[in-house]
Design a protein around this motif. Structure first.
Motif, mmCIF file in Angstrom:
data_model
loop_
_atom_site.group_PDB
_atom_site.id
_atom_site.type_symbol
_atom_site.label_atom_id
_atom_site.label_comp_id
_atom_site.label_asym_id
_atom_site.label_seq_id
_atom_site.Cartn_x
_atom_site.Cartn_y
_atom_site.Cartn_z
ATOM 1 N N ARG A 97 0.835 -1.211 0.000
ATOM 2 C CA ARG A 97 0.000 0.000 0.000
ATOM 3 C C ARG A 97 0.866 1.256 0.000
ATOM 4 O O ARG A 97 0.633 2.192 -0.759
ATOM 5 N N GLU A 98 1.891 1.253 0.884
ATOM 6 C CA GLU A 98 2.765 2.432 0.971
ATOM 7 C C GLU A 98 3.511 2.658 -0.346
ATOM 8 O O GLU A 98 3.655 3.799 -0.802
ATOM 9 N N ASN A 99 3.976 1.569 -0.958
ATOM 10 C CA ASN A 99 4.644 1.723 -2.254
ATOM 11 C C ASN A 99 3.707 2.361 -3.282
ATOM 12 O O ASN A 99 4.139 3.155 -4.110
ATOM 13 N N LEU A 100 2.436 1.994 -3.193
ATOM 14 C CA LEU A 100 1.483 2.485 -4.202
ATOM 15 C C LEU A 100 0.999 3.907 -3.928
ATOM 16 O O LEU A 100 0.420 4.538 -4.802
ATOM 17 N N THR A 101 1.232 4.377 -2.702
ATOM 18 C CA THR A 101 0.730 5.728 -2.409
ATOM 19 C C THR A 101 1.844 6.776 -2.400
ATOM 20 O O THR A 101 1.603 7.937 -2.096
ATOM 21 N N LEU A 102 3.065 6.367 -2.777
ATOM 22 C CA LEU A 102 4.146 7.340 -2.926
ATOM 23 C C LEU A 102 3.918 8.108 -4.221
ATOM 24 O O LEU A 102 3.454 7.548 -5.199
ATOM 25 N N GLY A 103 4.287 9.362 -4.223
ATOM 26 C CA GLY A 103 4.239 10.103 -5.495
ATOM 27 C C GLY A 103 2.852 10.592 -5.854
ATOM 28 O O GLY A 103 1.901 10.490 -5.082
ATOM 29 N N ASN A 104 2.754 11.142 -7.059
ATOM 30 C CA ASN A 104 1.537 11.775 -7.560
ATOM 31 C C ASN A 104 0.710 10.804 -8.369
ATOM 32 O O ASN A 104 1.019 10.573 -9.522
ATOM 33 N N ARG A 122 -2.233 -8.374 -0.871
ATOM 34 C CA ARG A 122 -1.000 -8.184 -0.091
ATOM 35 C C ARG A 122 -0.748 -6.742 0.327
ATOM 36 O O ARG A 122 0.389 -6.383 0.631
ATOM 37 N N LEU A 123 -1.795 -5.946 0.346
ATOM 38 C CA LEU A 123 -1.616 -4.512 0.576
ATOM 39 C C LEU A 123 -0.841 -4.157 1.846
ATOM 40 O O LEU A 123 -0.076 -3.199 1.858
ATOM 41 N N ASP A 124 -1.026 -4.959 2.899
ATOM 42 C CA ASP A 124 -0.397 -4.599 4.169
ATOM 43 C C ASP A 124 0.897 -5.360 4.444
ATOM 44 O O ASP A 124 1.456 -5.281 5.534
ATOM 45 N N GLN A 125 1.365 -6.075 3.440
ATOM 46 C CA GLN A 125 2.615 -6.821 3.581
ATOM 47 C C GLN A 125 3.803 -5.993 3.088
ATOM 48 O O GLN A 125 3.659 -5.255 2.100
ATOM 49 N N PRO A 126 4.984 -6.109 3.731
ATOM 50 C CA PRO A 126 6.137 -5.410 3.161
ATOM 51 C C PRO A 126 6.425 -5.926 1.756
ATOM 52 O O PRO A 126 6.343 -7.135 1.493
#
Ligand SMILES: Nc1ncnc2c1ncn2[C@@H]1O[C@H](COP(=O)(O)OP(=O)(O)OP(=O)(O)O)[C@@H](O)[C@H]1O
Length: 227
Positions: A97-104, A122-126
């Protein structure tokens, strides 16, 4: 008419070692430039010269007619040049999730979950706990959702299963239809031929083919790959 991206007689490489010599090409808005050639011919080097991680010894890159050749990578990104590198393309310690919410983001990530449900699961997995192919898909989706005019992808299909490569192809075609210009470095011929409007063949750092895709028989691509 000015092309979206012009690559003008680029020569460059690593410190004293030149790897690419006088490479010219252009990408129109709405089209996919398929860059191919055997291992080590300079595809990644070209991608990095355009993205700004490397700086040319000679030549220029123009976005909408304006030079970006002297700009660092982050400034080119700010002007709309997105990049998915061949390796180290996700933040392993951050969740999916965090990878997908970086940037614009230019569009909702959820629109990609139908094609790549594994990501939703797998949204909450590293990201580092996912397989190599899954990390490629994550990096691909992250690159696709960014608000960019030009998208550079360095071997996105490597290690990805065929069904997901087909989904990647659909995403690329849709993004091109929406007006992006795409520079796709690929070894997978069926993926490359399925999405490219134009081919740029490299051998030993030099252009050996620069042609409209519809004018290039697959046999010509194969012969360049086995030069
Ligand atoms: N960091 C580096 N320092 C010095 N030489 C490098 C470096 N990275 C790549 N090279 C050399 O530059 C040449 C082109 O490499 P490049 O990675 O651009 O090729 P490629 O076509 O992307 O290959 P592949 O298909 O294997 O990914 C190779 O001879 C390679 O050894």
């Amino acid at each position: 008419m000015t092309a979206l991206l012009e690559i003008d007689t680029l020569t460059g490489g690593y410190r004293d070692t030149k790897v690419l010599f006088d490479v010219s090409a252009h990408i129109e808005a709405g089209s996919v430039l398929g860059v191919f050639g055997r291992n080590g011919v300079g595809k990644t080097t070209l991608a990095r010269l355009v993205q700004g991680g490397l700086h040319p010894v000679h030549g220029d890159i123009r976005l909408n007619g304006r030079s970006v050749g002297d700009l660092p990578a982050h400034a080119r990104r700010g002007q709309g040049i997105g990049y998915m590198p061949q390796t180290s393309m996700v933040f392993d310690d951050l969740t999916v999730r965090e990878n997908l919410t970086l940037g614009n983001a230019r569009e909702e990530t959820e629109t990609y979950f139908d094609r790549f449900p594994r990501l939703a699961e797998r949204l909450d997995q590293p990201a580092g706990t996912m397989s190599g192919g899954e990390r490629k898909i994550l990096a691909f989706v992250r690159t696709m959702i960014e608000d960019t005019q030009v998208i550079i992808l360095d071997e996105p299909s490597e290690g990805v299963q065929p069904e997901n490569i087909d989904h990647m192809a659909e995403c690329l075609k849709e993004r091109a239809l929406a007006g992006a210009g795409i520079l796709l470095c690929e070894q997978n011929l069926s993926f490359l031929t399925g999405v490219s409007n134009w081919f740029l063949g490299l051998d030993a750092g030099r252009v050996v083919l620069n042609k409209l895709a519809s004018e290039v028989p697959t046999s010509e691509l194969r012969s360049i790959l086995s030069l």
